[in-house]
Design a protein around this motif. Sequence first.
Motif, PDB file in Angstrom:
ATOM      1  N   GLY A 132      51.243 -59.200  98.105  1.00  0.00           N
ATOM      2  CA  GLY A 132      51.561 -59.219  99.542  1.00  0.00           C
ATOM      3  C   GLY A 132      52.423 -61.066  99.159  1.00  0.00           C
ATOM      4  N   GLU A 133      52.027 -61.097  97.893  1.00  0.00           N
ATOM      5  CA  GLU A 133      51.955 -62.555  97.400  1.00  0.00           C
ATOM      6  C   GLU A 133      53.585 -62.597  96.765  1.00  0.00           C
ATOM      7  OE1 GLU A 133      48.939 -65.797  95.291  1.00  0.00           O
ATOM      8  OE2 GLU A 133      49.504 -62.823  94.232  1.00  0.00           O
ATOM      9  N   LEU A 134      54.464 -63.469  97.163  1.00  0.00           N
ATOM     10  CA  LEU A 134      55.962 -63.940  96.441  1.00  0.00           C
ATOM     11  C   LEU A 134      55.615 -64.443  95.327  1.00  0.00           C
ATOM     12  CD1 LEU A 134      57.141 -64.421  99.987  1.00  0.00           C
ATOM     13  CD2 LEU A 134      57.047 -62.274  98.807  1.00  0.00           C
ATOM     14  N   LEU A 135      56.476 -63.716  94.764  1.00  0.00           N
ATOM     15  CA  LEU A 135      56.326 -63.907  93.742  1.00  0.00           C
ATOM     16  C   LEU A 135      58.292 -64.599  92.890  1.00  0.00           C
ATOM     17  CD1 LEU A 135      54.145 -61.462  91.150  1.00  0.00           C
ATOM     18  CD2 LEU A 135      53.658 -63.676  92.447  1.00  0.00           C
ATOM     19  N   ARG A 136      57.882 -65.812  92.612  1.00  0.00           N
ATOM     20  CA  ARG A 136      59.301 -65.990  92.197  1.00  0.00           C
ATOM     21  C   ARG A 136      59.775 -65.918  91.020  1.00  0.00           C
ATOM     22  NH1 ARG A 136      62.045 -71.537  89.764  1.00  0.00           N
ATOM     23  NH2 ARG A 136      58.920 -71.307  89.089  1.00  0.00           N
ATOM     24  N   CYS A 137      61.096 -65.235  91.090  1.00  0.00           N
ATOM     25  CA  CYS A 137      62.090 -65.442  90.103  1.00  0.00           C
ATOM     26  C   CYS A 137      62.420 -66.571  89.019  1.00  0.00           C
ATOM     27  CB  CYS A 137      62.899 -63.946  89.707  1.00  0.00           C
ATOM     28  SG  CYS A 137      62.782 -62.645  90.848  1.00  0.00           S
ATOM     29  N   VAL A 138      62.570 -66.501  87.504  1.00  0.00           N
ATOM     30  CA  VAL A 138      62.601 -67.404  86.884  1.00  0.00           C
ATOM     31  C   VAL A 138      63.876 -66.421  85.852  1.00  0.00           C
ATOM     32  CG1 VAL A 138      60.836 -68.769  86.997  1.00  0.00           C
ATOM     33  CG2 VAL A 138      60.883 -66.717  85.383  1.00  0.00           C
ATOM     34  N   HIS A 155      70.310 -61.898  88.976  1.00  0.00           N
ATOM     35  CA  HIS A 155      72.145 -62.068  89.368  1.00  0.00           C
ATOM     36  C   HIS A 155      72.536 -60.783  90.496  1.00  0.00           C
ATOM     37  CE1 HIS A 155      75.404 -64.251  90.196  1.00  0.00           C
ATOM     38  NE2 HIS A 155      76.587 -63.173  90.184  1.00  0.00           N
ATOM     39  N   ASP A 156      72.463 -59.688  89.423  1.00  0.00           N
ATOM     40  CA  ASP A 156      73.101 -58.552  90.508  1.00  0.00           C
ATOM     41  C   ASP A 156      72.158 -57.792  91.803  1.00  0.00           C
ATOM     42  OD1 ASP A 156      75.145 -58.596  88.889  1.00  0.00           O
ATOM     43  OD2 ASP A 156      74.243 -57.058  87.734  1.00  0.00           O
ATOM     44  N   ILE A 157      70.676 -58.129  91.525  1.00  0.00           N
ATOM     45  CA  ILE A 157      70.138 -57.467  92.732  1.00  0.00           C
ATOM     46  C   ILE A 157      69.811 -59.158  93.655  1.00  0.00           C
ATOM     47  CG2 ILE A 157      67.548 -57.468  93.336  1.00  0.00           C
ATOM     48  CD1 ILE A 157      67.165 -57.339  90.204  1.00  0.00           C
ATOM     49  N   LEU A 158      70.011 -60.493  93.515  1.00  0.00           N
ATOM     50  CA  LEU A 158      70.653 -61.217  94.477  1.00  0.00           C
ATOM     51  C   LEU A 158      71.544 -61.255  95.182  1.00  0.00           C
ATOM     52  CD1 LEU A 158      69.157 -63.963  95.427  1.00  0.00           C
ATOM     53  CD2 LEU A 158      70.263 -65.080  93.998  1.00  0.00           C
ATOM     54  N   VAL A 159      72.674 -61.042  95.203  1.00  0.00           N
ATOM     55  CA  VAL A 159      74.055 -60.435  94.971  1.00  0.00           C
ATOM     56  C   VAL A 159      74.122 -59.489  96.334  1.00  0.00           C
ATOM     57  CG1 VAL A 159      76.730 -60.554  94.636  1.00  0.00           C
ATOM     58  CG2 VAL A 159      75.838 -62.237  93.048  1.00  0.00           C
ATOM     59  N   TYR A 160      73.400 -58.862  95.263  1.00  0.00           N
ATOM     60  CA  TYR A 160      73.249 -57.046  96.258  1.00  0.00           C
ATOM     61  C   TYR A 160      72.746 -57.584  98.056  1.00  0.00           C
ATOM     62  CZ  TYR A 160      72.639 -52.640  98.461  1.00  0.00           C
ATOM     63  OH  TYR A 160      72.426 -51.529  98.873  1.00  0.00           O
ATOM     64  N   TYR A 188      62.900 -63.810  95.135  1.00  0.00           N
ATOM     65  CA  TYR A 188      61.149 -63.649  94.508  1.00  0.00           C
ATOM     66  C   TYR A 188      60.627 -62.270  94.902  1.00  0.00           C
ATOM     67  CZ  TYR A 188      59.907 -68.824  96.583  1.00  0.00           C
ATOM     68  OH  TYR A 188      60.293 -69.487  96.181  1.00  0.00           O
ATOM     69  N   LYS A 189      59.612 -61.903  94.104  1.00  0.00           N
ATOM     70  CA  LYS A 189      59.606 -60.610  94.044  1.00  0.00           C
ATOM     71  C   LYS A 189      58.354 -60.168  95.112  1.00  0.00           C
ATOM     72  CE  LYS A 189      58.129 -56.463  90.772  1.00  0.00           C
ATOM     73  NZ  LYS A 189      58.833 -56.078  91.915  1.00  0.00           N
ATOM     74  N   ARG A 190      57.661 -59.058  95.871  1.00  0.00           N
ATOM     75  CA  ARG A 190      57.187 -59.281  96.911  1.00  0.00           C
ATOM     76  C   ARG A 190      55.728 -58.066  95.862  1.00  0.00           C
ATOM     77  NH1 ARG A 190      61.461 -57.009  99.886  1.00  0.00           N
ATOM     78  NH2 ARG A 190      61.434 -58.554 102.165  1.00  0.00           N
ATOM     79  N   SER A 191      54.909 -59.152  95.322  1.00  0.00           N
ATOM     80  CA  SER A 191      53.974 -58.265  94.881  1.00  0.00           C
ATOM     81  C   SER A 191      52.293 -57.365  95.798  1.00  0.00           C
ATOM     82  CB  SER A 191      52.049 -58.965  94.414  1.00  0.00           C
ATOM     83  OG  SER A 191      52.088 -59.735  95.552  1.00  0.00           O
ATOM     84  N   LEU A 250      64.792 -52.974  97.560  1.00  0.00           N
ATOM     85  CA  LEU A 250      63.778 -52.780  97.843  1.00  0.00           C
ATOM     86  C   LEU A 250      62.294 -54.148  97.919  1.00  0.00           C
ATOM     87  CD1 LEU A 250      63.711 -49.101  98.394  1.00  0.00           C
ATOM     88  CD2 LEU A 250      65.230 -51.449  99.670  1.00  0.00           C
ATOM     89  N   GLY A 251      62.396 -54.783  96.494  1.00  0.00           N
ATOM     90  CA  GLY A 251      61.337 -55.059  96.174  1.00  0.00           C
ATOM     91  C   GLY A 251      61.026 -56.915  96.208  1.00  0.00           C
ATOM     92  N   TYR A 252      62.517 -57.368  96.144  1.00  0.00           N
ATOM     93  CA  TYR A 252      62.253 -58.267  96.621  1.00  0.00           C
ATOM     94  C   TYR A 252      62.950 -59.499  97.699  1.00  0.00           C
ATOM     95  CZ  TYR A 252      62.942 -57.912  91.762  1.00  0.00           C
ATOM     96  OH  TYR A 252      62.286 -57.725  90.492  1.00  0.00           O
ATOM     97  N   PHE A 253      62.604 -60.004  98.001  1.00  0.00           N
ATOM     98  CA  PHE A 253      63.074 -61.532  98.629  1.00  0.00           C
ATOM     99  C   PHE A 253      63.558 -62.748  98.933  1.00  0.00           C
ATOM    100  CE2 PHE A 253      61.970 -64.615 101.919  1.00  0.00           C
ATOM    101  CZ  PHE A 253      61.980 -64.415 102.778  1.00  0.00           C
ATOM    102  N   PRO A 254      65.119 -63.302  99.219  1.00  0.00           N
ATOM    103  CA  PRO A 254      65.680 -64.006  99.061  1.00  0.00           C
ATOM    104  C   PRO A 254      64.843 -65.768  99.647  1.00  0.00           C
ATOM    105  CG  PRO A 254      66.783 -62.861 100.173  1.00  0.00           C
ATOM    106  CD  PRO A 254      65.917 -61.457 100.125  1.00  0.00           C
TER     107      PRO A 254
END
Length: 242
Positions: free
Chosen positions: A205-211, A161-166, A199-202, A189-193
């Motif tokens: 290059g794959e986007l891994l969904r955060c759960v 949550h804190d990463i997404l808000v930032y 999502y986390k960038r692997s 730096l390693g995440y994409f909303p």
Amino acid sequence: MYFDGAVNLFGNGIGAVLISPDGKHFPIAVKLRFDCTNNVAEYEACVMGLQAAIKMKIRKLEVYGDSALIIYQVKGEWQTKDPKLIPYQKYLLELIKKFEEISFTHLSRDKNQFADALATLAVMAQIEEGQMIQMLKIKARSEPAYCFMIEEEPDGKPWYHDILVYIRTREFPPGASRNERRMIRRLALGYFPSGETLYKRSSNGELLRCVDAKEAKKILFETHEGNCATHANGHMMAKQIM
């Protein structure tokens, strides 16, 4: 007090553990840097344990060991003919006089595993002389490790949550310390909303969904469900989850 000695190709070591009436364990392990026989190592272990007990001002002691020779020689039921062991027997008899009550009992090796493990540790471990190591803390688990890894979020918000808000607002959680802010900036730096999904960038290059914790438990249950569960390696299991 339980004691044991270990002599093998890697070296010689001794171990002893003192157990108080309320169940507290005080383990001791010593590496022997001189050649010795199995019986000498057993005597060394017994001596070390008695010396520790005397230092702790213990007055009543029950001694247990899996060496029948040591136990029955100290009790005077067997004779000591080996010249290497005679000085040990005499020294032990002197140490015994320092206790109000003391008994010696022979037990099988399978009931002396802790002292045996300490002796083996002293032989195998490469530890600097005089180094103190925190007492072992032994726990028991009734569930696989991954079940302990996932914890329900106490505030109802997912761990990310804190990463997404930032990423969205460039705002930090109220009361966040300087180090916590630096950590959030670095992680972001390693995440994409994408909407409400993060999502986390692997590395490929794959986007891994955060759960969140609830969904993570569901995924693990589905992956391991069935009578035989999943026995695939980590790479294949990750592919299946993705």
